[in-house]
Motif scaffolding. Sequence first.
Motif, mmCIF file in Angstrom:
data_model
loop_
_atom_site.group_PDB
_atom_site.id
_atom_site.type_symbol
_atom_site.label_atom_id
_atom_site.label_comp_id
_atom_site.label_asym_id
_atom_site.label_seq_id
_atom_site.Cartn_x
_atom_site.Cartn_y
_atom_site.Cartn_z
ATOM 1 N N VAL A 112 -10.043 8.714 -2.753
ATOM 2 C CA VAL A 112 -9.614 7.367 -2.359
ATOM 3 C C VAL A 112 -8.624 6.842 -3.388
ATOM 4 N N CYS A 113 -7.459 6.432 -2.934
ATOM 5 C CA CYS A 113 -6.471 5.838 -3.833
ATOM 6 C C CYS A 113 -6.994 4.485 -4.317
ATOM 7 N N ARG A 114 -6.866 4.259 -5.635
ATOM 8 C CA ARG A 114 -7.441 3.049 -6.213
ATOM 9 C C ARG A 114 -6.564 1.819 -5.982
ATOM 10 N N HIS A 115 -5.376 1.983 -5.397
ATOM 11 C CA HIS A 115 -4.526 0.831 -5.132
ATOM 12 C C HIS A 115 -5.057 0.032 -3.949
ATOM 13 N N ARG A 116 -4.837 0.527 -2.740
ATOM 14 C CA ARG A 116 -5.326 -0.208 -1.581
ATOM 15 C C ARG A 116 -6.207 0.658 -0.700
ATOM 16 N N GLY A 117 -6.643 1.788 -1.279
ATOM 17 C CA GLY A 117 -7.696 2.525 -0.605
ATOM 18 C C GLY A 117 -7.279 3.582 0.394
ATOM 19 N N ALA A 118 -6.008 3.957 0.399
ATOM 20 C CA ALA A 118 -5.632 5.042 1.320
ATOM 21 C C ALA A 118 -6.338 6.328 0.898
ATOM 22 N N GLN A 119 -6.635 7.166 1.882
ATOM 23 C CA GLN A 119 -7.178 8.470 1.544
ATOM 24 C C GLN A 119 -6.089 9.242 0.808
ATOM 25 N N ARG A 159 -0.133 12.490 -5.340
ATOM 26 C CA ARG A 159 0.683 11.295 -5.097
ATOM 27 C C ARG A 159 0.256 10.686 -3.775
ATOM 28 N N CYS A 160 -0.126 9.423 -3.826
ATOM 29 C CA CYS A 160 -0.555 8.750 -2.600
ATOM 30 C C CYS A 160 0.662 8.536 -1.702
ATOM 31 N N THR A 161 0.504 8.826 -0.426
ATOM 32 C CA THR A 161 1.654 8.730 0.478
ATOM 33 C C THR A 161 1.925 7.300 0.930
ATOM 34 N N TYR A 162 1.081 6.353 0.488
ATOM 35 C CA TYR A 162 1.281 4.965 0.934
ATOM 36 C C TYR A 162 2.289 4.246 0.033
ATOM 37 N N HIS A 163 1.926 3.969 -1.253
ATOM 38 C CA HIS A 163 2.878 3.308 -2.155
ATOM 39 C C HIS A 163 3.226 4.169 -3.368
ATOM 40 N N ALA A 164 2.850 5.455 -3.273
ATOM 41 C CA ALA A 164 3.267 6.434 -4.295
ATOM 42 C C ALA A 164 2.609 6.279 -5.663
ATOM 43 N N TRP A 165 1.404 5.755 -5.729
ATOM 44 C CA TRP A 165 0.674 5.857 -6.998
ATOM 45 C C TRP A 165 0.370 7.335 -7.204
ATOM 46 N N SER A 166 0.480 7.777 -8.472
ATOM 47 C CA SER A 166 0.263 9.203 -8.767
ATOM 48 C C SER A 166 -0.805 9.385 -9.832
#
Length: 366
Positions: A72-79, A93-100
């Motif tokens: 789970v991405c810790r930004h807004r919770g995308a898988q 790298r999260c595909t939503y807002h690119a947190w890595s």
Amino acid sequence: MTSLLPTLPGAYYTDPAVFAAEQERVFEQMWFCAVRGEDIAAAGRYRTVRVGRESVLVTRNSGGEARAFLNVCRHRGAQLCADEEGAVKRTFRCTYHAWSYDLDGRLVAAPNLVKMPDLDRVEYGLRPVHAREWLGYVWVCLSETPPSFAETVQGACVERLGDLASLERYGIEDLSLGRRIRYDVRANWKLIIENFMECYHCATIHPELVHVLPEFAGGYAAQYYVGHGAEFGPGIEGFTVDGGAGVTTIAGLAQEQDRRYFAVTIRPQVFLNLVPDHVILHRMYPLAPDRTVVECDWLYLPEVVAQGHDLTNSVELFDRVNRQDFEACERCQPAMSSRAYADGGVLVPSEHHIATFHEWLRDRLR
Ligand code: FES
Ligand code: FE
């Protein structure tokens, strides 16, 4: 002493509330055998697996250690990883807002990160899950305070085999994957465990297995007696579908391990089958009250796999056993919600040890 003991009532196999309680108190609390280590051999290779209600990301860091995180991405919770397996170079790298995140779960990059000096990269790293390797598998535990691995996982092997040394002689961590088959079973995970624990059904549904292990015709499972392995029948050369020769025997086995089959159930989701030339390991992933995915690995000496030996006869024996077993479980599943089974059924003497599994489960759900 009575010759009949009660089973669990039918609702235990159908009720979503029971299943939810099991996920919370069994699968999210105990050590769970998640991934074969060689599936994530290189740094950055990963697999995602369902453990209880969570998706868990299992990978290897640059130091070669297995690492597990909630997926789970810790930004807004995308898988974070949508695929069941894959590989990344250095970061997820999260595909939503690119947190890595790096392979140790640290937040290492995000767009406009410099404008967020108060963003704590450790605090907003991936949520870690306990992970350790044993027998060449990565075992994970979602609990913040995992139970003793020695007692709960290794202890199950000691309880069955008499000691850990007899298991270690198979060198399971050094074996290679010869074949993997994934079974999508329309049955509750407990039906699969109960079935694996008993051999009362062997004479009826497993002709090939009984041919190789004639004592199974008597209905008493190898795991009924501590340290007992079922002996190959006279004229049987190997643990194969027709009793013909197997492949190279694992060196270093003791005399009493030759020409024998040993079985161990490691609660809550692993079955271990040991024969002289290979090891078969089942991992269950309970997905719904009436659905369980079983991933079954056939493991051989590395040279056997590397040299491309024909494993067909070897794999086919337990593949047939699996299909025969799972078909039986699928035949029971719809009946679990019948009025005829509201109070459950009965365990005959050769199944009495299943009652200890039921007691253990009830205890955990209490
Ligand atoms: Fe993952 Fe925003 S939800 S970067
Ligand atoms: Fe069976």
